[in-house]
Scaffold this active site. Structure first.
Site, short mmCIF file in Angstrom:
data_model
loop_
_atom_site.label_atom_id
_atom_site.label_comp_id
_atom_site.label_asym_id
_atom_site.label_seq_id
_atom_site.Cartn_x
_atom_site.Cartn_y
_atom_site.Cartn_z
N GLU A 72 -2.46 -8.64 3.17
CA GLU A 72 -2.73 -9.21 4.49
C GLU A 72 -4.22 -9.29 4.80
O GLU A 72 -4.62 -9.91 5.77
CB GLU A 72 -1.99 -8.41 5.57
CG GLU A 72 -2.58 -7.04 5.92
CD GLU A 72 -2.27 -5.92 4.92
OE1 GLU A 72 -1.71 -6.21 3.84
OE2 GLU A 72 -2.59 -4.76 5.23
N CYS A 119 0.84 -1.21 0.00
CA CYS A 119 0.00 0.00 0.00
C CYS A 119 0.87 1.26 0.00
O CYS A 119 1.61 1.49 -0.94
CB CYS A 119 -0.99 -0.02 1.17
SG CYS A 119 -2.36 1.14 0.95
N HIS A 146 -4.05 -4.64 -0.10
CA HIS A 146 -3.71 -5.17 1.21
C HIS A 146 -3.66 -6.69 1.16
O HIS A 146 -4.66 -7.35 1.43
CB HIS A 146 -4.68 -4.66 2.27
CG HIS A 146 -4.46 -3.23 2.58
ND1 HIS A 146 -3.46 -2.81 3.43
CD2 HIS A 146 -5.05 -2.10 2.13
CE1 HIS A 146 -3.46 -1.49 3.50
NE2 HIS A 146 -4.42 -1.04 2.72
#
Lengths: 252, 206
Positions: free
Chosen positions: B190, B81, B188
């Site tokens: 994650e 990001c 993202h």
């Protein structure tokens, strides 16, 4: 293409989910972490955890819960309920929440939105607004979980919230909430057209067609529901297949 | 105690580090969050995360000499990001000179519907799941074309020869970039369910 989002909402009290569910395959449907993980496996795009714990004392357990959720969940989640200051937000975000939602406290002090957006970025600040259409046909903002009426018109507050730095609007129509008769398409469409930030529709989703309508007619970015998912009256995989067949872009 | 860290996450004034830690934990990887220069230099892999604002992040890195440390890393580095945007040359976010490792410009999504455009105005930031395509390099091993990943951003890196994944939101932009040992993903990873986990796993196994 950016997808429309389906968001189950879980009410939390004293660290447990409140509303009953009829998922037979869960060991403990009262455990927000287990329920959340199941929704993630089913294809939910995001989750909202709304803490309705009454006492400040017990709210401390929320931060621990958020940490457990973040450890388990590989999709984004929002935490709301009783957030009233910057340090609340710090604690939740530091422990892995992706966004927070704020309602009454922002209305009482709109500057709070600005300072939160400055500190954490607008992208993690969701402004939740509860509204009700009165006899004069106008939509008014309600506070304290719908218990307190204000004289503020819904659109005026949403516009202000957007200007102050909210990153998304979560709009709940009290007239529609719990009815399962469909979302408040008119006011949602007005919000979507007026605001430059995403709008999440809440209140009234009861059948597949309601979700199609709220995405096609009101053009909202996301739709949130609680009990219809908890009682498995609509399953997320079935809903997503249905929306895809109706040419609404959703994550598969 | 001279053992190399398997993975260092650069600690600085931009959030979401906890989510990255948890995602790695789910993959069974022990990462250390650190701003210790020698720890970062000696790690096998480095993750450069970030949610926040470009100019204050760059200022923070410069004040601590971390900007030069990052430029000189030789092991695989993954920016996520804002971390990816900072690997680029320049960002329109507060007119910020970035690390200039990947020679690409970072621009803001235009929300107004321009003249002659019939499409509805874009909502900025882009929030939600979008599909990535034209996937290249080992970072996307076992990731299908048009897989969905989660995005939250107002700025994007322009498409270029350094793009290793593309995405479309009003414009086509670089969902991921690579130059030499430096990788960056705009989304993202994650928080991108199984697809994101696969991408992180691929990075760990580079």
């Amino acid at each position: 293409m950016l997808c429309k989002r389906i968001i189950p909402c879980l009410d939390i009290k004293d660290g447990r989910t409140v509303k009953g569910t009829n998922f037979v395959d869960l060991r403990d449907a009262g455990d927000p972490v287990e329920l959340g993980a199941m929704y993630a496996r089913q294809g939910a795009d995001e989750l909202v955890f709304l803490d309705i714990t009454a006492t400040v004392e017990k709210r401390k357990t929320l931060v621990e819960l958020v940490r457990r959720i973040a450890r388990e969940l590989d999709i984004p989640f929002t935490v709301g309920g009783g957030i009233s200051n910057i340090s609340d937000v710090h604690a939740l975000l530091d422990n892995g929440a992706d966004k927070i939602s704020i309602n009454t406290a922002a209305f009482r002090d709109p500057g709070l939105l600005r300072s939160m957006a400055k500190e954490f970025g607008s992208q993690c600040i969701v402004l939740a607004i509860d509204i009700k259409q009165e006899d004069d046909r106008e939509w008014y903002v309600y506070l304290n979980g719908g218990r307190t009426k204000t004289e503020m018109k819904a659109m005026d507050w949403a516009r202000r919230g957007c200007d102050e730095g909210a990153g998304e609007i979560l709009l709940t129509s009290m007239n529609h909430d719990g009815t399962r008769q469909g979302f408040a398409l008119g006011i949602l469409k007005e919000m979507v057209d007026e605001l430059s930030i995403p709008v999440i529709a809440s209140g009234g989703g009861g059948e597949l067609v309601h979700f199609k309508d709220v995405f096609q007619k009101a053009a909202v970015d996301a739709a949130l529901a609680a009990s219809i998912f908890h009682f498995n009256e609509i399953s997320i995989p079935v809903l997503k297949v249905y929306l895809t067949e109706n040419n609404i872009p959703v994550r598969k | 105690m001279n053992e190399r860290l398997p993975l260092a996450i650069i600690k600085y004034n931009a959030g979401n580090i906890q989510s990255v830690m948890f995602a790695l934990e789910r993959l069974g990887v022990n990462a250390v969050v650190t701003d210790n220069i020698s720890q970062i230099q000696q790690a096998n892999k480095v993750i450069f995360p970030g949610v926040g604002e470009a100019s204050s992040a760059m200022q923070y890195l410069r004040e601590r000499g971390l900007d030069q440390v990052i430029r000189e890393l030789h092991q695989p580095v993954l920016g996520i990001c804002l971390g990816m945007q900072l690997l680029c040359s320049h960002s329109e976010e507060n007119d910020t000179s970035c690390l200039d490792i990947v020679p690409v410009q970072v621009r803001k999504f235009i929300s107004e519907s321009g003249e002659g455009r019939t499409k509805a105005p874009l909502k900025v930031p882009q929030v939600g799941w979008n599909n990535i395509y034209s996937l290249r390099t080992k970072l996307f091993d076992s990731v299908l074309e048009d897989s969905f990943i989660y995005n939250v951003h107002s700025y994007y890196a322009e498409s270029s020869k350094y793009s290793i994944a593309s995405c479309e939101y009003g414009v086509e932009y670089a969902a991921a970039v690579r130059k030499d040992n430096f990788y960056g993903v705009q989304f993202h990873a994650e928080k991108s369910a199984g697809v994101g986990a696969q991408i992180l796993k691929n990075f760990i196994e580079l």
